[in-house]
Design an enzyme around this catalytic site. Structure first.
Site, PDB file in Angstrom:
ATOM      1  N   ASP A  34      27.973   5.034 -17.546  1.00 15.38           N
ATOM      2  CA  ASP A  34      27.029   4.147 -18.224  1.00 15.38           C
ATOM      3  C   ASP A  34      27.595   2.734 -18.332  1.00 15.38           C
ATOM      4  O   ASP A  34      28.423   2.452 -19.207  1.00 15.38           O
ATOM      5  CB  ASP A  34      26.728   4.712 -19.626  1.00 15.38           C
ATOM      6  CG  ASP A  34      25.798   3.821 -20.415  1.00 15.38           C
ATOM      7  OD1 ASP A  34      25.670   4.019 -21.640  1.00 15.38           O
ATOM      8  OD2 ASP A  34      25.194   2.909 -19.813  1.00 15.38           O
ATOM      9  N   SER A 198      18.659 -13.431 -13.158  1.00 17.46           N
ATOM     10  CA  SER A 198      17.903 -13.403 -11.903  1.00 17.46           C
ATOM     11  C   SER A 198      17.015 -14.648 -11.833  1.00 17.46           C
ATOM     12  O   SER A 198      16.414 -15.029 -12.841  1.00 17.46           O
ATOM     13  CB  SER A 198      17.011 -12.151 -11.845  1.00 17.46           C
ATOM     14  OG  SER A 198      16.035 -12.286 -10.792  1.00 17.46           O
TER      15      SER A 198
HETATM   16  C1  KCE Z   1      19.820   4.729 -23.491  1.00 14.66           C
HETATM   17  C2  KCE Z   1      21.118   4.691 -22.698  1.00 14.66           C
HETATM   18  C3  KCE Z   1      22.234   5.529 -23.349  1.00 14.66           C
HETATM   19  C4  KCE Z   1      21.805   6.982 -23.364  1.00 14.66           C
HETATM   20  C5  KCE Z   1      21.897   7.742 -22.182  1.00 14.66           C
HETATM   21  C6  KCE Z   1      21.489   9.078 -22.185  1.00 14.66           C
HETATM   22  C7  KCE Z   1      20.970   9.657 -23.335  1.00 14.66           C
HETATM   23  C8  KCE Z   1      20.473  11.089 -23.296  1.00 14.66           C
HETATM   24  C9  KCE Z   1      21.427  11.981 -22.541  1.00 14.66           C
HETATM   25  C10 KCE Z   1      20.296  11.650 -24.691  1.00 14.66           C
HETATM   26  C11 KCE Z   1      19.114  11.104 -22.604  1.00 14.66           C
HETATM   27  C12 KCE Z   1      20.874   8.896 -24.494  1.00 14.66           C
HETATM   28  C13 KCE Z   1      21.271   7.551 -24.505  1.00 14.66           C
HETATM   29  C14 KCE Z   1      21.542   3.241 -22.458  1.00 14.66           C
HETATM   30  N1  KCE Z   1      22.856   3.193 -21.818  1.00 14.66           N
HETATM   31  N2  KCE Z   1      23.360   1.903 -21.593  1.00 14.66           N
HETATM   32  C15 KCE Z   1      21.558   2.426 -23.731  1.00 14.66           C
HETATM   33  N3  KCE Z   1      22.484   2.487 -24.667  1.00 14.66           N
HETATM   34  N4  KCE Z   1      22.142   1.579 -25.601  1.00 14.66           N
HETATM   35  N5  KCE Z   1      21.031   0.945 -25.238  1.00 14.66           N
HETATM   36  N6  KCE Z   1      20.670   1.466 -24.054  1.00 14.66           N
HETATM   37  C16 KCE Z   1      19.509   0.992 -23.295  1.00 14.66           C
HETATM   38  C17 KCE Z   1      18.254   1.063 -24.113  1.00 14.66           C
HETATM   39  C18 KCE Z   1      17.342   2.080 -23.845  1.00 14.66           C
HETATM   40  C19 KCE Z   1      16.143   2.180 -24.570  1.00 14.66           C
HETATM   41  C20 KCE Z   1      15.898   1.263 -25.553  1.00 14.66           C
HETATM   42  C21 KCE Z   1      16.807   0.274 -25.826  1.00 14.66           C
HETATM   43  C22 KCE Z   1      17.999   0.140 -25.115  1.00 14.66           C
HETATM   44  O1  KCE Z   1      16.328  -0.486 -26.855  1.00 14.66           O
HETATM   45  C23 KCE Z   1      15.061   0.053 -27.237  1.00 14.66           C
HETATM   46  O2  KCE Z   1      14.797   1.132 -26.371  1.00 14.66           O
END
Ligand code: KCE
Length: 331
Positions: A34, A198
């Site tokens: 990630d 970008s």
């Molecule tokens: C979501 C992933 C991190 C994650 C990955 C997998 C999972 C599961 C396995 C349980 C499916 C949960 C979590 C992302 N990684 N950089 C992340 N980590 N922190 N922010 N983001 C991106 C974001 C994703 C969705 C938003 C967002 C911001 O703001 C509002 O909605």
């Protein structure tokens, strides 16, 4: 030194998992690389059974090389409001034949239901910048930051594919993995992300280029492409059956709609990366439905653009932490 590991997509390319070995004798877990976070945490034997649902557990007590960092803890909350927390051990970690012998391994004691529900995912390897690592009282370096001094080159690359295994490489650039040239853009790591600008986008091969600077992060850990509303509107206005469905939480369109255009985003020096329209049909909205949830959605809930897997799988991406640049190439 260098390393290379295969990544494998889960259904709908919702996430990409890679095998990682921890401890001595080695315990193999499937982890989610990630670039949008900076904690390496794993499901562990410290968890209550009710929080475990098929995941492989790291057992620090079964590793002769683990050392508990007494008094150290971690707790992370992701943008989707999922979270995890626990204790910290130092242990050896190997990814694709690249070994870091004293890596901070964050062993989970608590995980949210979203993590419990994802039985294939045994944890995350955060390869953002270490300044946003959550370990207290002193933040820890990422796996890449620990490995970097020994690498041939201070880079790692992401080659994600649509519905097929790809690779993460560490310490070198595989010139057979991309076509044309790699175009580099500067990264601002102040907030711990791979943040870049970008110069704009284009909808469809016959569309005009829209020169509008888009500030966002390259994030292998986010499934979708989250872009400003103006860009989403420009894209979905070209799809006959598209509409914004609040009940579904975003844009949807008829899965077979033949008018779904390709989407191009600018990098630098006039280079554009083409995302095929087929990548924009993320998944059926409900079983039996004929409508698909779009792979591009609004970033309004996030506050900045996220170039997630839908975009990254259209490119060969170089994460150059040595010079804080991102390299983009077609493939
Ligand atoms: C979501 C992933 C991190 C994650 C990955 C997998 C999972 C599961 C396995 C349980 C499916 C949960 C979590 C992302 N990684 N950089 C992340 N980590 N922190 N922010 N983001 C991106 C974001 C994703 C969705 C938003 C967002 C911001 O703001 C509002 O909605």
């Amino acid at each position: 030194d260098r390393g290379s590991v295969q990544n494998s997509p889960k259904l709908y390319d919702v996430e990409y998992l890679m095998p990682v070995s921890l401890g001595t004798p080695s315990q193999q877990l499937n982890l989610d690389l990630d670039t949008g976070s900076s904690d390496l945490w794993v499901f562990s034997t410290l968890l209550k059974e009710s929080m475990v649902n098929g995941q492989t557990l790291y057992n620090p007590n079964a590793s002769t090389t683990s050392d508990k960092m007494e008094g150290y803890t971690w707790k992370i909350t992701y943008g989707d409001q999922s979270y995890s927390s626990g204790d910290v051990y130092i242990d050896t970690v190997t990814i694709g034949d690249l070994t870091v012998s004293t890596q901070a391994v964050e062993a989970a004691k608590v995980v949210s239901e979203e993590f419990t529900a994802d039985s294939d995912n045994d944890g995350l390897v955060g390869l953002g910048f270490g300044i946003i690592n959550t370990v207290q009282p002193y933040k820890q370096k990422t796996f890449f930051e620990k490995a970097m001094p020994g690498l041939d080159s201070p880079v790692f690359t992401a080659d994600l594919k649509a519905g097929a295994p790809g690779r993460y490489n560490f310490g070198y650039i595989d010139d057979d993995a991309y076509s044309g040239n790699i175009t580099y853009v500067p990264v601002n790591s102040t907030d711990g992300f791979w943040r870049w600008v970008s110069p704009g986008f284009q909808v469809g091969s016959a569309g005009s280029f829209n020169s509008t600077r888009i500030h966002g992060i390259a994030d292998t850990g986010t499934t979708l492409l989250l872009l400003p509303d103006s860009v989403c509107d420009a894209f979905y206005s070209q799809i006959a059956s598209a509409e914004y469905e609040p009940s579904q939480g975003g844009y949807t369109f008829e899965c077979g709609d033949p008018t779904v255009p390709d989407f191009y985003f600018g990098t630098a020096n006039g280079q554009m990366i083409r995302i095929p329209g087929s990548y924009m049909s993320y998944s059926k909205t409900d079983t039996g439905s004929s409508r698909c949830f779009g792979g591009m959605q609004s970033d309004s809930g996030v506050g900045f653009t996220i170039w997630g897997d839908v975009a990254l799988k259209a490119a060969f991406v170089v994460f150059d932490q040595g010079s804080e640049q991102l390299g983009w190439a077609e493939k």
